[in-house]
Design a protein around this motif. Sequence first.
Motif, mmCIF file in Angstrom:
data_model
loop_
_atom_site.group_PDB
_atom_site.id
_atom_site.type_symbol
_atom_site.label_atom_id
_atom_site.label_comp_id
_atom_site.label_asym_id
_atom_site.label_seq_id
_atom_site.Cartn_x
_atom_site.Cartn_y
_atom_site.Cartn_z
ATOM 1 N N ASP A 26 124.363 86.702 -87.440
ATOM 2 C CA ASP A 26 123.032 86.109 -87.290
ATOM 3 C C ASP A 26 122.336 85.969 -88.646
ATOM 4 O O ASP A 26 122.669 85.082 -89.420
ATOM 5 C CB ASP A 26 122.196 86.908 -86.295
ATOM 6 N N HIS A 27 121.392 86.840 -88.974
ATOM 7 C CA HIS A 27 120.616 86.691 -90.218
ATOM 8 C C HIS A 27 121.342 87.240 -91.442
ATOM 9 O O HIS A 27 120.940 86.970 -92.573
ATOM 10 C CB HIS A 27 119.258 87.372 -90.087
ATOM 11 N N GLY A 28 122.381 88.065 -91.243
ATOM 12 C CA GLY A 28 123.166 88.555 -92.377
ATOM 13 C C GLY A 28 122.544 89.700 -93.156
ATOM 14 O O GLY A 28 123.032 90.058 -94.231
ATOM 15 N N PHE A 29 121.483 90.327 -92.617
ATOM 16 C CA PHE A 29 120.803 91.387 -93.375
ATOM 17 C C PHE A 29 121.691 92.612 -93.602
ATOM 18 O O PHE A 29 121.659 93.224 -94.670
ATOM 19 C CB PHE A 29 119.519 91.819 -92.667
ATOM 20 N N LEU A 30 122.463 92.985 -92.578
ATOM 21 C CA LEU A 30 123.314 94.175 -92.717
ATOM 22 C C LEU A 30 124.339 94.020 -93.840
ATOM 23 O O LEU A 30 124.433 94.910 -94.704
ATOM 24 C CB LEU A 30 124.004 94.491 -91.386
ATOM 25 N N VAL A 43 132.213 92.137 -97.946
ATOM 26 C CA VAL A 43 131.677 91.962 -96.599
ATOM 27 C C VAL A 43 132.025 90.569 -96.080
ATOM 28 O O VAL A 43 132.003 89.593 -96.832
ATOM 29 C CB VAL A 43 130.143 92.181 -96.553
ATOM 30 N N ILE A 44 132.355 90.516 -94.805
ATOM 31 C CA ILE A 44 132.612 89.243 -94.139
ATOM 32 C C ILE A 44 131.499 89.013 -93.133
ATOM 33 O O ILE A 44 131.214 89.878 -92.295
ATOM 34 C CB ILE A 44 133.979 89.253 -93.427
ATOM 35 N N LEU A 45 130.858 87.870 -93.221
ATOM 36 C CA LEU A 45 129.799 87.497 -92.283
ATOM 37 C C LEU A 45 130.375 86.447 -91.345
ATOM 38 O O LEU A 45 130.773 85.359 -91.786
ATOM 39 C CB LEU A 45 128.584 86.931 -93.025
ATOM 40 N N LEU A 53 125.336 81.152 -88.698
ATOM 41 C CA LEU A 53 126.085 81.426 -89.919
ATOM 42 C C LEU A 53 125.401 80.793 -91.125
ATOM 43 O O LEU A 53 125.351 81.382 -92.208
ATOM 44 C CB LEU A 53 127.517 80.915 -89.797
ATOM 45 N N GLN A 54 124.819 79.610 -90.933
ATOM 46 C CA GLN A 54 124.101 78.962 -92.022
ATOM 47 C C GLN A 54 122.857 79.763 -92.391
ATOM 48 O O GLN A 54 122.516 79.888 -93.574
ATOM 49 C CB GLN A 54 123.713 77.540 -91.638
ATOM 50 N N LYS A 55 122.211 80.340 -91.369
ATOM 51 C CA LYS A 55 121.036 81.185 -91.632
ATOM 52 C C LYS A 55 121.435 82.388 -92.484
ATOM 53 O O LYS A 55 120.730 82.757 -93.437
ATOM 54 C CB LYS A 55 120.432 81.640 -90.295
ATOM 55 N N ALA A 56 122.579 83.008 -92.142
ATOM 56 C CA ALA A 56 123.067 84.145 -92.917
ATOM 57 C C ALA A 56 123.409 83.720 -94.344
ATOM 58 O O ALA A 56 123.071 84.406 -95.318
ATOM 59 C CB ALA A 56 124.300 84.746 -92.230
ATOM 60 N N ARG A 57 124.067 82.570 -94.461
ATOM 61 C CA ARG A 57 124.425 82.060 -95.792
ATOM 62 C C ARG A 57 123.164 81.831 -96.634
ATOM 63 O O ARG A 57 123.107 82.195 -97.810
ATOM 64 C CB ARG A 57 125.216 80.759 -95.647
ATOM 65 N N ASP A 58 122.140 81.224 -96.015
ATOM 66 C CA ASP A 58 120.886 80.957 -96.737
ATOM 67 C C ASP A 58 120.255 82.267 -97.219
ATOM 68 O O ASP A 58 119.759 82.348 -98.354
ATOM 69 C CB ASP A 58 119.899 80.215 -95.834
ATOM 70 N N ASN A 59 120.271 83.295 -96.360
ATOM 71 C CA ASN A 59 119.674 84.588 -96.741
ATOM 72 C C ASN A 59 120.441 85.242 -97.881
ATOM 73 O O ASN A 59 119.839 85.847 -98.774
ATOM 74 C CB ASN A 59 119.632 85.524 -95.529
ATOM 75 N N PHE A 74 131.391 88.263 -100.920
ATOM 76 C CA PHE A 74 130.843 87.728 -99.668
ATOM 77 C C PHE A 74 131.754 86.632 -99.128
ATOM 78 O O PHE A 74 132.174 85.746 -99.867
ATOM 79 C CB PHE A 74 129.435 87.154 -99.888
ATOM 80 N N ASP A 75 132.034 86.713 -97.833
ATOM 81 C CA ASP A 75 132.913 85.728 -97.214
ATOM 82 C C ASP A 75 132.261 85.283 -95.896
ATOM 83 O O ASP A 75 131.902 86.134 -95.058
ATOM 84 C CB ASP A 75 134.278 86.371 -96.935
ATOM 85 N N PHE A 76 132.084 83.988 -95.716
ATOM 86 C CA PHE A 76 131.438 83.446 -94.508
ATOM 87 C C PHE A 76 132.488 82.771 -93.629
ATOM 88 O O PHE A 76 133.253 81.938 -94.107
ATOM 89 C CB PHE A 76 130.360 82.420 -94.895
ATOM 90 N N ARG A 77 132.502 83.139 -92.348
ATOM 91 C CA ARG A 77 133.521 82.579 -91.453
ATOM 92 C C ARG A 77 132.912 82.168 -90.114
ATOM 93 O O ARG A 77 132.237 82.964 -89.456
ATOM 94 C CB ARG A 77 134.642 83.601 -91.228
ATOM 95 N N LEU A 78 133.183 80.951 -89.751
ATOM 96 C CA LEU A 78 132.731 80.408 -88.478
ATOM 97 C C LEU A 78 133.859 80.552 -87.461
ATOM 98 O O LEU A 78 134.972 80.080 -87.699
ATOM 99 C CB LEU A 78 132.355 78.924 -88.639
ATOM 100 N N GLY A 79 133.574 81.219 -86.343
ATOM 101 C CA GLY A 79 134.631 81.366 -85.347
ATOM 102 C C GLY A 79 134.287 82.381 -84.282
ATOM 103 O O GLY A 79 133.211 82.982 -84.282
#
Length: 265
Positions: A26-30, A43-45, A53-59, A74-79
């Motif tokens: 979600d927001h990626g704060f953790l 960390v993988i978000l 995921l875009q919200k987490a990336r923006d944060n 940092f690694d962002f993954r949609l799925g």
Amino acid sequence: MKLSDRLQTIADLIEQGETVADVGTDHGFLPIYLWESKKSPRVILADISKGSLQKARDNVYRQDYSPEVLKEHFDFRLGDGIQVLADGEVDTVVLAGMGGLLMCDILAQDMEKTRSVKTFIFQPRNNPGKLRWWLLHNGFVIKEEKLVREGRYICEIICAQVSVDSGGADKQPRNGEGQLDSLSDDQRLEAKKEAEHIKYEISESILMTNGSLAREFAEKKLKKEKDILIQMKKAAIINQERLIQTEERVNYLENLLKNAKDRGI
């Protein structure tokens, strides 16, 4: 990054130096906190929602990290769930803020991948009892359970690991209800009843390790069950099976609270 008490409690359960996947970030704060506090080197978000995921990336990008930090840490993954991970890729997976049955389904989708993860931390929004039942019937041990207040709610956080002797666990994963697909109708019904037993919703260990908040938690459950029992007895047609089940739930909670009081809790 300042976390809410709920997320801070989750962060405190993660061991120093562990790599972490926050599934349903979600927001990626953790993940931001875990890296900034030097607790997690990577960390993988992950999220099934492109918008989340875009919200987490923006944060993350708002923190003004260098391109090198973003690339290496940092690694962002949609799925979907843990399907975005390779087997054994991270030490800890966090599943927070989703339903307990959905969590079971995410784990059951690929048990080989699930069992390749050292630690799972769950914060179910509902059906925590069915989640506990599933874990205990699929080769997991519950290492620690925490309660934390968030607004008017008391949240449950469960830290679980695959048991070292999980070879005796069911080889065929159970679904979100904790039932084997191959069970007969009668066996399914029996499994469903067992998964709904109140001992999985609140155990003695929760009461013994979470102080006054646990007493409040149990007392609220007891009041709710008593209110249900009163309404059931007033009904024109009484479902005897449900009535007996509710009476058993009330008795269980009363004994739980009495035992805790006797121990000075």
